[in-house]
Structures are given as structure tokens and as C-alpha cells.
Design a protein around this motif. Structure first.
Motif: not given
Ligand code: ATP
Length: 312
Positions: A51, A53, A88-93, A191, A302-303
Motif C-alpha cells: 500500500k 508507494f 502528501g508523501t504518506g506520513k499520516n497514511f 515537514n 498523493c494528497k
Molecule cells: N507513499 C504513499 N503511498 C500510498 N498512498 C499515499 C502515499 N502518500 C500519500 N498517499 C495517499 O495520499 C493521502 C494523503 O497522504 P498523507 O496524509 O499520508 O500525507 P502526509 O505525508 O501526512 O502529508 P502532510 O505533511 O501534508 O500532512 C493518503 O491518505 C494516501 O491515500
């Protein structure tokens, strides 16, 4: 669940089975804190590999950190992970995936707590109140479940006073006021250092080297300049770093066009639609990429994929 119906259900089920313990049965109906339950490392690995990426470093470090911590019956301090990277790189995800692998209800679990700086601690004049409330909240929740998990989003916007309030819980104390915090997990998202992580990724790209060849050691120095020595970052001010209270710094790389496409496909599958490659390409092409000349990395990761997909 309402206690009377849970009790009736348990009674009925006990009568039927005469076999399972009260606790086992209770936990089928209500959420239980299972602090001794080992982490299913292979399930977590599979989920991250399928999941998440483009984040080979984060996948590797998170797996290592969590398996080591959960397999240790007597950790000396709570586990503290600091996740860094572009939006949007996946930290919350990832935090969500980790939460689900530790407590089945994930972010909805009573044992997982998410704080967002600008939402939960918006007013600087109220810091004293926030500090007291947060400490009471953490103490109460760890008393109820030792393996509670706390996620702090927007760590770089968090007032140093709030970080000070968390600090005693992160240290090597056996107990603080009769409560042990050693089995808890704290995850900090920020960030901070994202621009420098991007620069390293770009240097690799420009040198014709593969993204997957970037190693943790290539980013350690970068993070130390960007986060450890940055006197404007909340993390530096708080003394969390020089007191070695953060166990792992985890870099998130900026996402490329191919990763954005994977996110679109994943989102389509999650919505139960068949993957239409024309739409995948259209959504990915609507995103904006940087740097200006090469246009390699998505500036929102991917935000915005989910909301863009609504228009197709
Ligand atoms: N590396 C990834 N692989 C798969 N899906 C991703 C990835 N990065 C982001 N996403 C998708 O984009 C959505 C938003 O990403 P997420 O909230 O994790 O970003 P973030 O790094 O926490 O950003 P921010 O710093 O703005 O809070 C996620 O819910 C997920 O669906």
C-alpha cells in the motif's frame, strides 16, 4: 457497546461454548487493550509493501522499529518515531497503517490518539491549559492501556511548551507518578527536513542513480542539518533531540509521477471501480510537478488524488 447487552451476549455465548474465557469473549464484543499480543510483523510488512508507494526507507525503518519494540518484553522507554517529509508523501497514511496493526480499530480505537497542532492547540495564550490537559489525558490513557499510541501531526507547528509537556513521558523513567509509559508509542509527523530530503533525492536522480539506492545514511546528515540544528524548529527547541528521546528519524521521499499513478489506481480500487488507465493518466497529469525544469516530484504528493478523482 452497552454493558448490559454485552453481558447478555457473553452469557449466551459462554453457555453455548462453555469453553472460551470471559476475557476472550468480552474482547469479541468490546475493544480490549492487548498489550501482550505480539505484532504480526509479516502482515505489517505485506501491507506496507502493497500500500505504501515509493517509500523504501520508511518501510524498512518502521518495520524494524516496531518489531524490535513489540518483541521486547521490557522496553526501557516508550517508542518514539519522528516522520519527516514533503506534504502528501504518506506520513499520516503510515501512522494509520501502524495504528491498525497494533489496535484493530486503528485511528478509531480508544487506544489510539491523534493530535493536530493547529486544531487541538491553536492559541498560544492557552498553552498552560493545553499542557495540563494533555498530561492528564496521556496519563489517563496509558493507565488504561499501556500500549496506547499517540500521534502528533504538524509537529513543526507545535508550541515548544506542548513538547515540554510530553517530554517526561518519553524518557527512560521506570514510572512517572505510579504509571509506566514504557510500552506506549509516540509518533511525530512533520515537514521539517522535507526540502533537504527532496534535494538528496534530486541529486540521486540527476546522477542517474536509482531512488531505491538512497540509503538511510545518505539522509542522516541531511536531517541533522535540517532538523537537529535548525534553531527555528520546535523539535530543536524542545530538547527532545539532544536528550536522545527520539528513537528513529524516518525520511519520506518526494513522490514521482509513477507513484501518483499508483495512488490513483489504489483509490479507484478502494472505491470498487475497475481501474481505467485513461483516467489514471489524466488525474496524474493534472497534478503539478517540480523542479521547474525536470518536473519529477509531485508538489502535493498523493494528497489531492482523491478529490481530483471525483471529477472524472
Ligand atoms: N507513499 C504513499 N503511498 C500510498 N498512498 C499515499 C502515499 N502518500 C500519500 N498517499 C495517499 O495520499 C493521502 C494523503 O497522504 P498523507 O496524509 O499520508 O500525507 P502526509 O505525508 O501526512 O502529508 P502532510 O505533511 O501534508 O500532512 C493518503 O491518505 C494516501 O491515500
Amino acid at each position: 457497546f452497552e454493558p448490559v447487552s454485552v453481558a447478555i451476549a457473553i452469557g449466551a455465548a459462554s453457555a453455548l461454548t462453555g469453553y472460551l474465557s470471559y476475557k476472550d469473549l468480552y474482547c469479541r464484543f468490546a475493544e480490549c487493550c492487548r498489550e501482550k499480543q505480539p505484532l504480526n510483523a509479516s502482515a505489517l510488512k505485506l501491507e506496507l509493501e502493497e500500500k505504501l508507494f515509493g517509500q523504501h526507507l520508511a518501510t524498512e525503518v518502521i518495520l524494524k522499529a516496531l518489531t524490535g519494540f513489540r518483541n521486547n518484553p521490557n522496553p526501557k522507554k516508550p517508542l518514539t518515531l519522528s516522520l519527516h517529509g514533503w506534504a502528501g508523501t504518506g506520513k499520516n497514511f503510515v501512522s494509520q497503517i501502524v495504528a491498525e496493526n497494533l489496535h484493530s480499530k486503528g485511528l478509531k480505537s480508544n487506544f489510539v490518539h491523534l493530535f493536530v497542532s493547529t486544531l487541538h492547540f491553536p492559541h498560544e495564550q492557552q498553552i498552560k491549559l493545553y499542557q495540563d490537559q494533555l498530561q492528564t489525558w496521556i496519563r489517563g490513557n496509558v493507565s488504561a492501556c499501556a500500549s496506547s499510541m499517540f500521534i502528533f501531526d504538524e509537529m513543526d507547528k507545535l508550541h515548544p511548551g506542548i513538547i515540554d509537556a510530553i517530554k517526561p513521558f518519553l524518557d527512560y523513567y521506570e514510572q512517572v507518578d505510579g504509571v509506566s509509559y514504557r510500552k506506549a508509542i509516540f509518533i511525530f509527523l512533520s515537514n521539517a527536513g522535507g526540502d533537504l530530503i527532496t534535494k538528496t533525492a534530486l541529486d540521486f536522480w540527476r546522477a542517474g542513480r536509482k531512488r531505491e539506492d538512497i540509503q538511510l545514511k545518505d539522509l542522516e546528515h541531511v536531517l541533522s542539518v535540517g532538523v537537529f540544528n535548525n534553531k527555528h524548529s520546535g523539535l530543536w527547541h524542545s530538547g527532545l533531540i539532544d536528550r536522545n528521546l527520539i528513537d528513529y528519524f524516518i525520511p519520506f521521499l518526494p513522490l514521482e509521477y509513477t507513484h501518483v499513478k499508483e495512488c490513483v489506481r489504489a483509490e479507484m480500487r478502494a472505491r470498487g471501480s475497475t481501474v481505467d488507465e485513461d483516467i489514471v493518466t489524466r488525474v496524474a497529469e493534472e497534478m503539478t510537478f517540480f523542479p521547474k525544469d525536470e518536473k519529477i516530484y509531485s508538489d502535493k504528493g498523493c494528497k489531492t488524488v482523491q478529490s481530483r478523482l471525483d471529477f472524472h
